[in-house]
Scaffold this motif. Structure first.
Motif, mmCIF file in Angstrom:
data_model
loop_
_atom_site.group_PDB
_atom_site.id
_atom_site.type_symbol
_atom_site.label_atom_id
_atom_site.label_comp_id
_atom_site.label_asym_id
_atom_site.label_seq_id
_atom_site.Cartn_x
_atom_site.Cartn_y
_atom_site.Cartn_z
ATOM 1 N N VAL A 171 -58.169 -45.541 40.510
ATOM 2 C CA VAL A 171 -59.349 -46.113 39.867
ATOM 3 C C VAL A 171 -59.386 -47.606 40.164
ATOM 4 C CG1 VAL A 171 -59.400 -44.404 38.011
ATOM 5 C CG2 VAL A 171 -58.103 -46.524 37.690
ATOM 6 N N THR A 172 -60.577 -48.186 40.016
ATOM 7 C CA THR A 172 -60.704 -49.641 40.137
ATOM 8 C C THR A 172 -60.891 -50.220 38.747
ATOM 9 O OG1 THR A 172 -63.107 -49.473 40.445
ATOM 10 C CG2 THR A 172 -61.747 -49.501 42.437
ATOM 11 N N ARG A 173 -60.304 -51.387 38.549
ATOM 12 C CA ARG A 173 -60.481 -52.091 37.276
ATOM 13 C C ARG A 173 -61.015 -53.484 37.558
ATOM 14 N NH1 ARG A 173 -55.966 -51.956 32.712
ATOM 15 N NH2 ARG A 173 -56.821 -49.824 32.677
ATOM 16 N N ARG A 174 -62.050 -53.858 36.784
ATOM 17 C CA ARG A 174 -62.679 -55.164 36.964
ATOM 18 C C ARG A 174 -62.282 -56.124 35.855
ATOM 19 N NH1 ARG A 174 -66.630 -58.120 34.947
ATOM 20 N NH2 ARG A 174 -67.074 -56.503 33.400
ATOM 21 N N GLU A 175 -61.945 -57.335 36.259
ATOM 22 C CA GLU A 175 -61.718 -58.436 35.318
ATOM 23 C C GLU A 175 -62.522 -59.621 35.827
ATOM 24 O OE1 GLU A 175 -57.553 -59.087 35.176
ATOM 25 O OE2 GLU A 175 -57.089 -57.145 34.270
ATOM 26 N N GLY A 176 -63.680 -59.851 35.220
ATOM 27 C CA GLY A 176 -64.573 -60.890 35.734
ATOM 28 C C GLY A 176 -65.128 -60.460 37.082
ATOM 29 N N MET A 177 -64.824 -61.252 38.111
ATOM 30 C CA MET A 177 -65.241 -60.917 39.474
ATOM 31 C C MET A 177 -64.028 -60.495 40.309
ATOM 32 S SD MET A 177 -68.609 -61.448 39.951
ATOM 33 C CE MET A 177 -68.944 -62.046 41.602
ATOM 34 N N ARG A 178 -62.997 -60.048 39.650
ATOM 35 C CA ARG A 178 -61.758 -59.672 40.323
ATOM 36 C C ARG A 178 -61.529 -58.178 40.137
ATOM 37 N NH1 ARG A 178 -56.220 -59.562 38.955
ATOM 38 N NH2 ARG A 178 -54.826 -60.306 40.605
ATOM 39 N N TRP A 179 -61.308 -57.453 41.265
ATOM 40 C CA TRP A 179 -61.153 -56.006 41.237
ATOM 41 C C TRP A 179 -59.773 -55.620 41.757
ATOM 42 C CZ3 TRP A 179 -65.164 -52.517 39.870
ATOM 43 C CH2 TRP A 179 -66.385 -53.129 39.564
ATOM 44 N N SER A 180 -59.119 -54.687 41.062
ATOM 45 C CA SER A 180 -57.795 -54.234 41.472
ATOM 46 C C SER A 180 -57.733 -52.711 41.401
ATOM 47 C CB SER A 180 -56.705 -54.836 40.572
ATOM 48 O OG SER A 180 -56.936 -54.503 39.210
ATOM 49 N N LEU A 181 -56.725 -52.124 42.055
ATOM 50 C CA LEU A 181 -56.543 -50.675 42.104
ATOM 51 C C LEU A 181 -55.419 -50.259 41.167
ATOM 52 C CD1 LEU A 181 -56.758 -50.012 45.959
ATOM 53 C CD2 LEU A 181 -58.595 -49.894 44.270
ATOM 54 N N ARG A 182 -55.639 -49.137 40.450
ATOM 55 C CA ARG A 182 -54.635 -48.587 39.563
ATOM 56 C C ARG A 182 -54.542 -47.086 39.792
ATOM 57 N NH1 ARG A 182 -53.192 -52.369 35.801
ATOM 58 N NH2 ARG A 182 -52.119 -50.780 34.538
ATOM 59 N N SER A 183 -53.446 -46.503 39.403
ATOM 60 C CA SER A 183 -53.202 -45.081 39.580
ATOM 61 C C SER A 183 -53.248 -44.380 38.232
ATOM 62 C CB SER A 183 -51.838 -44.869 40.249
ATOM 63 O OG SER A 183 -51.590 -43.508 40.478
ATOM 64 N N VAL A 184 -53.852 -43.167 38.211
ATOM 65 C CA VAL A 184 -53.909 -42.397 36.976
ATOM 66 C C VAL A 184 -53.510 -40.953 37.272
ATOM 67 C CG1 VAL A 184 -55.730 -43.853 35.986
ATOM 68 C CG2 VAL A 184 -56.350 -41.770 37.242
ATOM 69 N N GLY A 229 -55.492 -38.299 32.849
ATOM 70 C CA GLY A 229 -56.095 -39.619 32.903
ATOM 71 C C GLY A 229 -55.158 -40.729 32.484
ATOM 72 N N ARG A 230 -53.880 -40.400 32.257
ATOM 73 C CA ARG A 230 -52.917 -41.418 31.822
ATOM 74 C C ARG A 230 -52.743 -42.487 32.889
ATOM 75 N NH1 ARG A 230 -47.251 -41.774 32.281
ATOM 76 N NH2 ARG A 230 -47.243 -39.709 33.298
ATOM 77 N N ASP A 231 -52.793 -43.746 32.455
ATOM 78 C CA ASP A 231 -52.648 -44.876 33.375
ATOM 79 C C ASP A 231 -51.209 -44.936 33.864
ATOM 80 O OD1 ASP A 231 -52.641 -47.259 34.751
ATOM 81 O OD2 ASP A 231 -53.656 -48.396 33.182
ATOM 82 N N LEU A 232 -51.023 -44.878 35.171
ATOM 83 C CA LEU A 232 -49.700 -44.914 35.775
ATOM 84 C C LEU A 232 -49.339 -46.286 36.313
ATOM 85 C CD1 LEU A 232 -49.839 -41.513 37.693
ATOM 86 C CD2 LEU A 232 -48.906 -41.982 35.405
ATOM 87 N N GLY A 233 -50.212 -47.273 36.084
ATOM 88 C CA GLY A 233 -49.896 -48.640 36.479
ATOM 89 C C GLY A 233 -50.680 -49.111 37.698
ATOM 90 N N ALA A 234 -50.609 -50.415 37.897
ATOM 91 C CA ALA A 234 -51.309 -51.032 39.022
ATOM 92 C C ALA A 234 -50.588 -50.731 40.327
ATOM 93 C CB ALA A 234 -51.405 -52.538 38.807
ATOM 94 N N LEU A 235 -51.351 -50.573 41.386
ATOM 95 C CA LEU A 235 -50.766 -50.402 42.710
ATOM 96 C C LEU A 235 -50.367 -51.757 43.266
ATOM 97 C CD1 LEU A 235 -53.251 -47.797 44.259
ATOM 98 C CD2 LEU A 235 -51.071 -47.377 43.131
ATOM 99 N N ASP A 236 -49.377 -51.757 44.161
ATOM 100 C CA ASP A 236 -48.898 -53.019 44.726
ATOM 101 C C ASP A 236 -49.774 -53.440 45.905
ATOM 102 O OD1 ASP A 236 -48.080 -50.928 46.301
ATOM 103 O OD2 ASP A 236 -46.173 -51.839 46.878
#
Length: 464
Positions: free
Chosen positions: A295-308, A313-320
């Motif tokens: 999944v993608t997560r947005r913080e302001g204008m900053r986007w990062s990838l995370r695994s679920v 649907g449990r959040d497995l943490g941010a990808l490196d």
């Protein structure tokens, strides 16, 4: 008249050379036929020179496996020249690496049709497809995993359907979801094996006095069987995005804040709600082993990838992988052989009337008016910043990349075509030849007299 005068006139007439009327008429007819034959030959030669590149069938065969292995992402794309060949014209391009759409100059046809630009898998050969207005590559016009077919919505015979163009043969076919009363039918995803297509249909309001459209998401199986997956009010596009697992046996799709995982029979395997500012990442959301979703997560204008976890649907943490900043949205295309994520980054338009650092539906973020251009980025494992792989001109606002190009990870230096395309030169040459032929035909008598005069003049000069 006296007999003496009559005898004198007869004697004078006998000394005058006779004019060979029949022979002269025959010679004139032969000259006219020769001129017509020469003119026709010149027209044929001119047309052959123009048409030969358009009718060459040497590239019409299906690309060999070796050619597919050379598929690479161009490092930049350009707007197709006016007069570019259509996807069904010869010579065929075999398969594509990229398709893109937008509102750059030259990318809209008559009646506001969208021009879908198609770029060859291994060269800078461009083709075009004319599609419905505001077509968005990667969203409602999708490239098959091997880059050979392009699917897009069409309306014909008062029926909505999906047209599929084969870039290797130039053939096309129409598939339908079987959803009754559909007013719009668009493809949203191919399965990795290229056999199954997911289609979204739009239905008119159930209440005749209402204004709420509804979306229906369906699978169109290779056998032609249609399997309905979901139906919902069109608050946001149902099935935006749809992601197939690598084994083509499962798919995940988003509806509002809910992600559902189903099998090819339409049986729901799991369903979970995403937290705010989180979206199913894109068509490449499944990990390469099929165990997790991204999944993608947005913080302001900053986007990062995370695994679920796809089951809960449990959040497995941010990808490196590095975050992407300063963009209105990102969509995950897939994973390269080196483990890096390949994403489309949508650059915000300066003239957009919305803010991108607050919550917006993804459809708003990807709307034509809100995107200035797109880039394809590589998010390497452990990297600190993204790497730009592909850039596009301003006005190119949507793009799709073939899965085999994403997996292969190859990027080539590109030199997009400029100037005018072959169709422009074909019609220019044809009109020129027709005009010249018309002028020659209209002035044929004067031309014949002028040619005869020239022959007499040359004969007199030769005789001194």
């Amino acid at each position: 008249m006296t007999s003496r005068l009559r005898d004198s006139l007869h004697a004078a007439a006998a000394d005058v050379p006779t004019y060979p009327v029949y022979e002269k008429a025959l010679a004139t007819a032969r000259r006219s036929r020769r001129r017509a034959a020469v003119t026709a030959a010149l027209v044929l030669i001119a047309l052959t020179g123009v048409l030969l590149p358009l009718t060459d069938n040497r590239a019409a065969k299906t690309p060999a496996a070796g050619a597919q292995a050379q598929a690479a992402l161009p490092d930049h794309v350009g707007v197709p020249p006016r007069g570019s060949l259509h996807a069904t014209d010869r010579p065929r391009i075999g398969s594509a690496s990229v398709i893109f759409t937008g509102r750059a100059e030259g990318m809209e046809g008559a009646n506001e049709q969208s021009i879908v630009a198609v770029v060859s898998a291994d060269s800078d050969r461009y083709r075009i497809i004319k599609a419905q207005p505001d077509t968005r590559a990667g969203a409602d016009t999708v490239l098959s995993p091997d880059g050979r077919e392009v699917a897009f919505g069409e309306w014909s015979d008062n029926t909505a359907g999906v047209r599929i163009v084969d870039l290797a043969t130039g053939d096309s076919r129409t598939v339908r979801s079987g959803v009754a009363s559909s007013v719009d039918s668009t493809p949203v995803a191919w399965s990795p094996d290229g056999r199954t297509l997911v289609v979204r249909d739009t239905l008119p309001p159930a209440d005749p006095g209402g204004n709420q459209l509804r979306d229906v998401l369906s699978i169109v199986a290779p056998s032609g069987e249609q399997i309905r997956l979901a139906e919902a009010d069109r608050v946001e596009e149902l099935g935006s995005p749809v992601a197939f697992a690598p084994d083509s046996a499962r798919l995940a799709f988003q509806n509002g804040r809910t992600v559902s995982v189903v099998d090819l029979g339409g049986r729901r395997l799991s369903s979970f709600t995403l937290p705010p500012e989180t979206q199913l990442a894109g068509k490449g959301a499944w990990s390469t082993d099929g165990r997790t979703l991204t999944v993608t997560r947005r913080e302001g204008m900053r986007w990062s990838l995370r695994s679920v976890d796809p089951a809960t649907g449990r959040d497995l943490g941010a990808l490196d992988t590095p975050a992407v900043s300063g963009v209105s949205a990102i969509r995950l295309l897939g994973w390269s052989a080196d483990g890096s994520a390949r994403v489309v980054a949508y650059q915000p338009a300066a003239t957009a009337e919305v803010r991108f650092d607050i919550f917006l539906e993804m459809a708003q973020r990807l709307a034509y008016a809100n995107v200035s251009t797109v880039q394809v980025l590589a998010l390497g494992r452990g990297a600190s910043t993204p790497t730009t792989l592909l850039t596009a001109p301003r006005g190119v606002v949507a793009i799709d990349v073939a899965d085999n190009v994403i997996r292969g990870g190859q990027v080539r230096h590109a030199n997009p075509p400029t100037g005018a395309g072959p169709r422009f030169w074909f019609w220019t040459a044809l009109v020129t030849v027709l005009l010249a032929g018309t002028v020659l035909y209209a002035t044929r008598k004067r031309l014949a007299l002028w040619l005869d005069d020239q022959r007499v003049r040359r004969r007199r000069l030769a005789n001194g």
